[in-house]
Scaffold this motif. Sequence first.
Motif, PDB file in Angstrom:
ATOM      1  N   SER A  40       1.380  -9.245  13.395  1.00 24.88           N
ATOM      2  CA  SER A  40       1.441 -10.639  12.963  1.00 24.88           C
ATOM      3  C   SER A  40       0.057 -11.201  12.607  1.00 24.88           C
ATOM      4  O   SER A  40      -0.024 -12.207  11.908  1.00 24.88           O
ATOM      5  CB  SER A  40       2.070 -11.508  14.063  1.00 24.88           C
ATOM      6  N   ASN A  41      -1.034 -10.559  13.085  1.00 19.25           N
ATOM      7  CA  ASN A  41      -2.390 -11.034  12.809  1.00 19.25           C
ATOM      8  C   ASN A  41      -3.264  -9.866  12.358  1.00 19.25           C
ATOM      9  O   ASN A  41      -3.441  -8.886  13.110  1.00 19.25           O
ATOM     10  CB  ASN A  41      -3.007 -11.669  14.063  1.00 19.25           C
ATOM     11  N   LEU A  42      -3.824  -9.965  11.159  1.00 18.73           N
ATOM     12  CA  LEU A  42      -4.688  -8.914  10.611  1.00 18.73           C
ATOM     13  C   LEU A  42      -5.975  -9.553  10.104  1.00 18.73           C
ATOM     14  O   LEU A  42      -5.962 -10.402   9.215  1.00 18.73           O
ATOM     15  CB  LEU A  42      -3.977  -8.179   9.468  1.00 18.73           C
ATOM     16  N   ASP A  43      -7.111  -9.133  10.686  1.00 18.94           N
ATOM     17  CA  ASP A  43      -8.419  -9.682  10.322  1.00 18.94           C
ATOM     18  C   ASP A  43      -9.277  -8.576   9.725  1.00 18.94           C
ATOM     19  O   ASP A  43      -9.692  -7.644  10.425  1.00 18.94           O
ATOM     20  CB  ASP A  43      -9.101 -10.280  11.553  1.00 18.94           C
ATOM     21  N   LEU A  44      -9.548  -8.680   8.426  1.00 18.91           N
ATOM     22  CA  LEU A  44     -10.390  -7.724   7.707  1.00 18.91           C
ATOM     23  C   LEU A  44     -11.650  -8.396   7.171  1.00 18.91           C
ATOM     24  O   LEU A  44     -12.261  -7.917   6.216  1.00 18.91           O
ATOM     25  CB  LEU A  44      -9.600  -7.104   6.546  1.00 18.91           C
ATOM     26  N   SER A  45     -12.061  -9.490   7.785  1.00 19.00           N
ATOM     27  CA  SER A  45     -13.211 -10.253   7.305  1.00 19.00           C
ATOM     28  C   SER A  45     -14.506  -9.453   7.446  1.00 19.00           C
ATOM     29  O   SER A  45     -14.628  -8.562   8.295  1.00 19.00           O
ATOM     30  CB  SER A  45     -13.341 -11.561   8.094  1.00 19.00           C
ATOM     31  N   SER A  46     -15.478  -9.817   6.582  1.00 15.67           N
ATOM     32  CA  SER A  46     -16.837  -9.269   6.659  1.00 15.67           C
ATOM     33  C   SER A  46     -16.854  -7.750   6.575  1.00 15.67           C
ATOM     34  O   SER A  46     -17.506  -7.054   7.362  1.00 15.67           O
ATOM     35  CB  SER A  46     -17.534  -9.737   7.945  1.00 15.67           C
ATOM     36  N   ASN A  47     -16.125  -7.216   5.600  1.00 16.43           N
ATOM     37  CA  ASN A  47     -16.218  -5.811   5.234  1.00 16.43           C
ATOM     38  C   ASN A  47     -16.759  -5.722   3.808  1.00 16.43           C
ATOM     39  O   ASN A  47     -17.411  -6.661   3.338  1.00 16.43           O
ATOM     40  CB  ASN A  47     -14.861  -5.124   5.374  1.00 16.43           C
ATOM     41  N   GLN A  48     -16.513  -4.631   3.120  1.00 19.22           N
ATOM     42  CA  GLN A  48     -17.017  -4.424   1.770  1.00 19.22           C
ATOM     43  C   GLN A  48     -15.893  -4.144   0.775  1.00 19.22           C
ATOM     44  O   GLN A  48     -16.089  -3.444  -0.230  1.00 19.22           O
ATOM     45  CB  GLN A  48     -18.028  -3.273   1.766  1.00 19.22           C
ATOM     46  N   LEU A  49     -14.720  -4.707   1.039  1.00 16.35           N
ATOM     47  CA  LEU A  49     -13.567  -4.500   0.164  1.00 16.35           C
ATOM     48  C   LEU A  49     -13.815  -5.152  -1.191  1.00 16.35           C
ATOM     49  O   LEU A  49     -14.309  -6.278  -1.263  1.00 16.35           O
ATOM     50  CB  LEU A  49     -12.309  -5.072   0.800  1.00 16.35           C
ATOM     51  N   SER A  50     -13.446  -4.452  -2.267  1.00 16.18           N
ATOM     52  CA  SER A  50     -13.664  -4.977  -3.615  1.00 16.18           C
ATOM     53  C   SER A  50     -12.362  -5.303  -4.337  1.00 16.18           C
ATOM     54  O   SER A  50     -12.374  -6.064  -5.309  1.00 16.18           O
ATOM     55  CB  SER A  50     -14.483  -3.979  -4.446  1.00 16.18           C
ATOM     56  N   GLU A  51     -11.232  -4.720  -3.919  1.00 20.77           N
ATOM     57  CA  GLU A  51      -9.955  -5.025  -4.557  1.00 20.77           C
ATOM     58  C   GLU A  51      -8.816  -4.852  -3.572  1.00 20.77           C
ATOM     59  O   GLU A  51      -8.933  -4.139  -2.574  1.00 20.77           O
ATOM     60  CB  GLU A  51      -9.728  -4.138  -5.786  1.00 20.77           C
ATOM     61  N   ILE A  52      -7.717  -5.527  -3.883  1.00 21.51           N
ATOM     62  CA  ILE A  52      -6.496  -5.447  -3.090  1.00 21.51           C
ATOM     63  C   ILE A  52      -5.391  -4.971  -4.026  1.00 21.51           C
ATOM     64  O   ILE A  52      -5.096  -5.629  -5.034  1.00 21.51           O
ATOM     65  CB  ILE A  52      -6.123  -6.799  -2.463  1.00 21.51           C
ATOM     66  N   SER A  53      -4.780  -3.829  -3.709  1.00 19.87           N
ATOM     67  CA  SER A  53      -3.747  -3.255  -4.579  1.00 19.87           C
ATOM     68  C   SER A  53      -2.376  -3.819  -4.225  1.00 19.87           C
ATOM     69  O   SER A  53      -2.227  -4.586  -3.277  1.00 19.87           O
ATOM     70  CB  SER A  53      -3.745  -1.726  -4.447  1.00 19.87           C
ATOM     71  N   ASP A  54      -1.381  -3.394  -4.979  1.00 17.73           N
ATOM     72  CA  ASP A  54      -0.033  -3.926  -4.775  1.00 17.73           C
ATOM     73  C   ASP A  54       0.628  -3.398  -3.517  1.00 17.73           C
ATOM     74  O   ASP A  54       1.592  -3.993  -3.024  1.00 17.73           O
ATOM     75  CB  ASP A  54       0.841  -3.630  -5.989  1.00 17.73           C
ATOM     76  N   PHE A  86      -0.719  -4.036   1.651  1.00 20.33           N
ATOM     77  CA  PHE A  86      -0.081  -4.659   2.811  1.00 20.33           C
ATOM     78  C   PHE A  86       1.413  -4.333   2.872  1.00 20.33           C
ATOM     79  O   PHE A  86       2.206  -5.102   3.425  1.00 20.33           O
ATOM     80  CB  PHE A  86      -0.292  -6.167   2.776  1.00 20.33           C
ATOM     81  N   GLN A  87       1.766  -3.196   2.370  1.00 17.23           N
ATOM     82  CA  GLN A  87       3.172  -2.776   2.371  1.00 17.23           C
ATOM     83  C   GLN A  87       3.686  -2.625   3.800  1.00 17.23           C
ATOM     84  O   GLN A  87       3.023  -2.075   4.663  1.00 17.23           O
ATOM     85  CB  GLN A  87       3.302  -1.443   1.625  1.00 17.23           C
ATOM     86  N   GLY A  88       4.891  -3.147   4.040  1.00 17.08           N
ATOM     87  CA  GLY A  88       5.547  -2.989   5.339  1.00 17.08           C
ATOM     88  C   GLY A  88       5.182  -4.051   6.357  1.00 17.08           C
ATOM     89  O   GLY A  88       5.688  -3.992   7.483  1.00 17.08           O
ATOM     90  N   LEU A  89       4.350  -5.029   6.006  1.00 16.52           N
ATOM     91  CA  LEU A  89       3.934  -6.047   6.976  1.00 16.52           C
ATOM     92  C   LEU A  89       4.778  -7.306   6.814  1.00 16.52           C
ATOM     93  O   LEU A  89       4.271  -8.403   6.586  1.00 16.52           O
ATOM     94  CB  LEU A  89       2.445  -6.368   6.805  1.00 16.52           C
ATOM     95  N   GLY A  90       6.081  -7.152   6.956  1.00 14.05           N
ATOM     96  CA  GLY A  90       6.997  -8.269   6.738  1.00 14.05           C
ATOM     97  C   GLY A  90       6.875  -9.366   7.776  1.00 14.05           C
ATOM     98  O   GLY A  90       7.312 -10.496   7.527  1.00 14.05           O
ATOM     99  N   ARG A  91       6.284  -9.085   8.943  1.00 11.45           N
ATOM    100  CA  ARG A  91       6.144 -10.094   9.990  1.00 11.45           C
ATOM    101  C   ARG A  91       4.729 -10.672  10.060  1.00 11.45           C
ATOM    102  O   ARG A  91       4.427 -11.449  10.973  1.00 11.45           O
ATOM    103  CB  ARG A  91       6.516  -9.496  11.343  1.00 11.45           C
ATOM    104  N   LEU A  92       3.889 -10.333   9.130  1.00 12.68           N
ATOM    105  CA  LEU A  92       2.511 -10.810   9.155  1.00 12.68           C
ATOM    106  C   LEU A  92       2.464 -12.321   8.953  1.00 12.68           C
ATOM    107  O   LEU A  92       3.076 -12.869   8.034  1.00 12.68           O
ATOM    108  CB  LEU A  92       1.698 -10.115   8.057  1.00 12.68           C
ATOM    109  N   GLU A  93       1.712 -13.015   9.830  1.00 10.84           N
ATOM    110  CA  GLU A  93       1.595 -14.467   9.762  1.00 10.84           C
ATOM    111  C   GLU A  93       0.187 -14.924   9.367  1.00 10.84           C
ATOM    112  O   GLU A  93       0.043 -15.961   8.716  1.00 10.84           O
ATOM    113  CB  GLU A  93       1.959 -15.085  11.126  1.00 10.84           C
ATOM    114  N   ARG A  94      -0.842 -14.164   9.721  1.00 15.41           N
ATOM    115  CA  ARG A  94      -2.225 -14.550   9.427  1.00 15.41           C
ATOM    116  C   ARG A  94      -2.977 -13.372   8.837  1.00 15.41           C
ATOM    117  O   ARG A  94      -3.058 -12.311   9.459  1.00 15.41           O
ATOM    118  CB  ARG A  94      -2.920 -15.058  10.703  1.00 15.41           C
ATOM    119  N   LEU A  95      -3.547 -13.585   7.668  1.00 23.87           N
ATOM    120  CA  LEU A  95      -4.297 -12.546   6.967  1.00 23.87           C
ATOM    121  C   LEU A  95      -5.658 -13.114   6.587  1.00 23.87           C
ATOM    122  O   LEU A  95      -5.754 -14.062   5.800  1.00 23.87           O
ATOM    123  CB  LEU A  95      -3.540 -12.093   5.711  1.00 23.87           C
ATOM    124  N   TYR A  96      -6.714 -12.542   7.159  1.00 19.29           N
ATOM    125  CA  TYR A  96      -8.075 -13.031   6.938  1.00 19.29           C
ATOM    126  C   TYR A  96      -8.871 -11.984   6.166  1.00 19.29           C
ATOM    127  O   TYR A  96      -9.060 -10.850   6.629  1.00 19.29           O
ATOM    128  CB  TYR A  96      -8.775 -13.331   8.270  1.00 19.29           C
TER     129      TYR A  96
END
Length: 661
Positions: free
Chosen positions: A101-115, A118-128
């Motif tokens: 339900s909570n996923l924090d990926l802040s302060s990394n070096q990610l450059s793109e987000i693909s389609d 986040f597959q399969g995270l149907g219950r995710l409530e907070r994405l940082y």
Amino acid sequence: MLPLKVWVVILISVHCKLVQSCPGGCQCNQPRTVFCLSRKNHNFPSRVPQNTINLYLFENGISSVEESSFNGLWDLQLLDLSHNQLSSLPGGVFKSLANLSNLDLSSNQLSEISDDTFQGLGRLERLYLNGNRIRSIHPDAFKGLENLLELKLRGNLLMEPPAFSLPQLLLLDLSYNAITSIQTGVFHATNIETLRLAGLGLNEVPEELFNGLKNLHELDLSENNLDRVPSGLRDLTKLNLAGNTGISQLQTDEFSSHPALQELDLSGLSLHTLPKGLFSSCPRLRSLSLAQNPFNCVCLLGWLAEWLRVSGVNLQRSDETRCHFPPKNAGKILRQLRDFEYGCPAPTTVLVPTTMTPSTTTPLPTTTMPSPKDEPTTSLTTTTLSDHPTEEDPIPTDQFSFKDQQCPPHTCLNDGICHLDHNGEVVCECPDGFYGVYCEMGTLTTAPVSIQPSLQLQILAVTGSSIQVDLQSYSRTKKHIRGIKLTLRNLSGSDRRPLIYSLPPALSEYTVRALAPNSTYKLCLGTLGEGGIDDELCTEAQTALESPQSSAHVNHTQDGNLTLVLVPAVAAGILLSIAVASAICYAKRRNRKGHAGEDAGPLEMEGVKKGLDGKGELKKLSESPVGPQRKGVESEEPLMDPTRLGNNNDHTIGRLPHSYF
């Protein structure tokens, strides 16, 4: 039923198993939480207990994760991978975390987000995703996240807002990206309550942009390039417009479309004044910030301090809410200004002629003379004109105008003419060669201003022990000076050595105290650290004669008064002669004694040795930017600490942050 000892053994075994299964460099706490902070191993930790609910892996230097990294963690609800070195995420890497339900990926070096990131995270409530290098987000990146409540993309490299349809989203943060414009209809999330668009460089925010956002309560538009307040937000409770320097003027009805406002931030704008009644349409307002605005503390702004007191609104950062002009109020905390310091004219009593027509009278029956004609009679009515007229008793517009109202003295510099325009703004008509809001700037072709021979140093007040000097007439002829040098010489005394005072250029006058009565002093003003004798402006002033103190035992006759004056004077002269002779004899005796290893010093009398070096010569006076440079003389020294300037002349001038100017 198992005995107690058996249960104890089972519990100890379970505890030992949990401790043994905790990854190296991590701490495993109950209930089912694993903390891995700043581990020496930069790989994803192995042997994470399968029943873990909260997994914190921040600041571990992790550069990659695989789908297999999360095998068996079916119960995981919170995953913190912030402050690592992740540059990419494989597709479907989180799909086994169905309960996350909570996923924090802040302060990394990610450059793109693909389609399929986040597959399969149907219950995710907070994405940082704050503080990455994300330039592109696939249109289907958030597909399937129907339960997402918060999405944070602050501090990335996005050039346009991402496309999504998130019906449950409550918070969206796109601040500090490269998004310079946002098209209408881009937000497909009708339940958004908090929208943060700070630091995007937006030039305008169309009213249609918020159509459909019926639940929007908090809007952050700080640090943009807006020149007006957005409208059409009737349910907004918190609005942040700080740092939009293009907003320089507000109308009385500016916030009429924001009746629900409770918190308002107008700090760091370019506001010179605020119209009276600006916040009358915001009855729920409880917090207000006006810091770091270049306010003109003139009569038109005098209403603000009283309104703050009566309304109970909390003024945030009040110590940073200061006057910028006129010079006499520059740096003063706006809320601490008293009414008369705004320069409002006092209530005036005038005589207004009124015309009264008497009622028709009936002639007496016995009178045969013709009745006089009804003629109007004129009387005088006393009327008090208030500075703040009420709606019931308005002042006619032809009686007063903004131009008639007084500008505070010294508002316009360099002999500029001050008046107030139809909006109540201070307007300065600058002479040739000067420009700027207050005529403070000079053209490159303008010759340096020099003091004219006819200009004289003005003395404002003289007492038996003090002289008050006007500094404004000198400082107005100088530009960009770091200080004013005041030189004082006693022409009536035997010691004519100069006393030098270093004063801040913002002072309008200065009082030198502890002077001798009935003495003539020469005073000169010059530029601190620059110029020479030709640059000085000088005059002479004589202190008053102190009146003798009366005594209850003295017969107040003419002869008695003469005796009262002469006898103490003669006695004082005799005593002074005895004191000097004694000091000289004492010095000679010391010289004759010639103690071993002890040099006889010069005559040391209070007021004689001061200012002399060991050779009996005048010491060189340094040009320090602070205070009088001869200690031991009582005077009013200006305080020039890092936070404020002032002296005990009640001229307190605060130093403002550089960004304030």
